[in-house]
Design an enzyme around this catalytic site. Structure first.
Site, mmCIF file in Angstrom:
data_model
loop_
_atom_site.group_PDB
_atom_site.id
_atom_site.type_symbol
_atom_site.label_atom_id
_atom_site.label_comp_id
_atom_site.label_asym_id
_atom_site.label_seq_id
_atom_site.Cartn_x
_atom_site.Cartn_y
_atom_site.Cartn_z
ATOM 1 C CG HIS A 4 52.306 54.825 18.150
ATOM 2 N ND1 HIS A 4 52.644 55.899 17.366
ATOM 3 C CD2 HIS A 4 51.936 55.340 19.350
ATOM 4 C CE1 HIS A 4 52.472 57.014 18.057
ATOM 5 N NE2 HIS A 4 52.052 56.704 19.267
ATOM 6 C CG LEU A 47 48.346 59.434 13.001
ATOM 7 C CD1 LEU A 47 49.067 58.768 11.843
ATOM 8 C CD2 LEU A 47 48.803 60.877 13.163
ATOM 9 C CG LEU A 60 50.356 55.177 4.657
ATOM 10 C CD1 LEU A 60 50.484 53.718 5.072
ATOM 11 C CD2 LEU A 60 50.945 55.395 3.261
ATOM 12 C CB SER A 114 66.498 49.591 14.794
ATOM 13 O OG SER A 114 65.412 50.056 15.545
HETATM 14 C C1 GRF Z 1 60.343 53.409 16.450
HETATM 15 O O1 GRF Z 1 60.350 53.935 17.746
HETATM 16 C C2 GRF Z 1 58.937 53.130 16.006
HETATM 17 O O2 GRF Z 1 58.103 52.698 17.029
HETATM 18 C C3 GRF Z 1 58.479 54.484 15.541
HETATM 19 O O3 GRF Z 1 59.599 55.060 14.928
HETATM 20 C C4 GRF Z 1 60.785 54.467 15.443
HETATM 21 C C5 GRF Z 1 61.509 53.889 14.271
HETATM 22 O O4 GRF Z 1 62.734 53.323 14.609
HETATM 23 N N1 GRF Z 1 57.294 54.384 14.734
HETATM 24 P P1 GRF Z 1 63.469 52.356 13.590
HETATM 25 O O5 GRF Z 1 63.554 53.100 12.272
HETATM 26 O O6 GRF Z 1 62.674 51.086 13.484
HETATM 27 O O7 GRF Z 1 64.807 52.142 14.186
#
Ligand code: GRF
Length: 222
Positions: free
Chosen positions: A116, A151, A100, A20
């Protein structure tokens, strides 16, 4: 450097699942005609739903499955080779769930950006919403930051915050935070395209002409 339609910012977006955040970034590029070229949407899982969405938008979307490699280093090397061939200016991690390695991060030093779902440096790692509730913090949020070998750590570009409600569960927190994530990541992409984002020698980020890089909910704090 400010990017233009003739010299767009070349962006690779890495995902692992629904994507998303990737969708929000791509939608903003298309709707607002940002000088950004999404050179690939790359997933480490073939079943990442975001790949189908990206393909339907006419983007190059591909899978490089970590399962096809014997070691983390071998996967990193293949990913690095693939990305080098595309020569992205920046690599945007958008729900990319693979750690990574140091060599990979060093190779693309200062060109990898992650989102994050916590207000770093609080709650690196997984289950951030659960961690926030367990600690009883009253503000939770998301952070867009440059990736370093450590990380979920690295120079902070922007953050968005939401209040924690007494009734919140990890799922409700995640759901309320997600639109804020999209807002913050899209704004960071705009700043990148405008050539405003600098990583300073002191390890902090400067965004030229921008004083506020904090969102309260989905509104840029003023
Ligand atoms: C999001 O909450 C992002 O911050 C985290 O993983 C989730 C991924 O959601 N790293 P999407 O795949 O972007 O919907």
């Amino acid at each position: 450097m400010e990017h233009t339609p003739e010299r767009p910012l070349r962006v690779a977006i890495l995902i692992s699942g629904r994507g998303s955040n990737m969708q929000a970034l791509v939608d903003a590029v298309m709707a607002d005609h940002l000088p950004v070229r999404v050179c690939t949407v790359l997933a480490n899982r073939a079943d990442a739903a975001g790949l189908d969405w990206a393909r339907a938008k006419g983007l190059q979307a591909e899978c490089l499955s970590h399962r096809d490699f014997d070691s983390r280093d071998a996967f990193d090397a293949a990913l690095r080779a693939r990305l080098d061939a595309l020569a992205p200016d920046v690599i945007l991690l958008a729900g990319f769930m693979r750690v990574l390695g140091h060599d990979f991060v060093r190779h693309f030093n200062g060109r990898i950006i992650n989102i994050h779902p916590s207000l770093l440096p609080a709650f690196p790692g997984l289950h951030t919403h659960q961690q926030a509730l367990a600690q009883g913090v009253q503000w939770h949020g998301c952070t867009v930051h440059f990736v370093t070998p450590v990380l979920d750590h690295g120079p902070i570009i922007a953050q968005g915050a939401i209040p924690v409600l007494a009734s919140d569960t990890p799922d409700s927190l995640a759901a309320r935070l997600l639109p804020v994530e999209h807002q913050v990541y899209v704004q960071v992409l705009r700043w990148l395209a405008e050539g405003r984002v600098t990583l300073k020698d002191d390890g902090r980020v400067q965004v030229a002409g921008v004083d506020h890089r904090a969102w309260a909910g989905d509104t840029l704090f003023e």
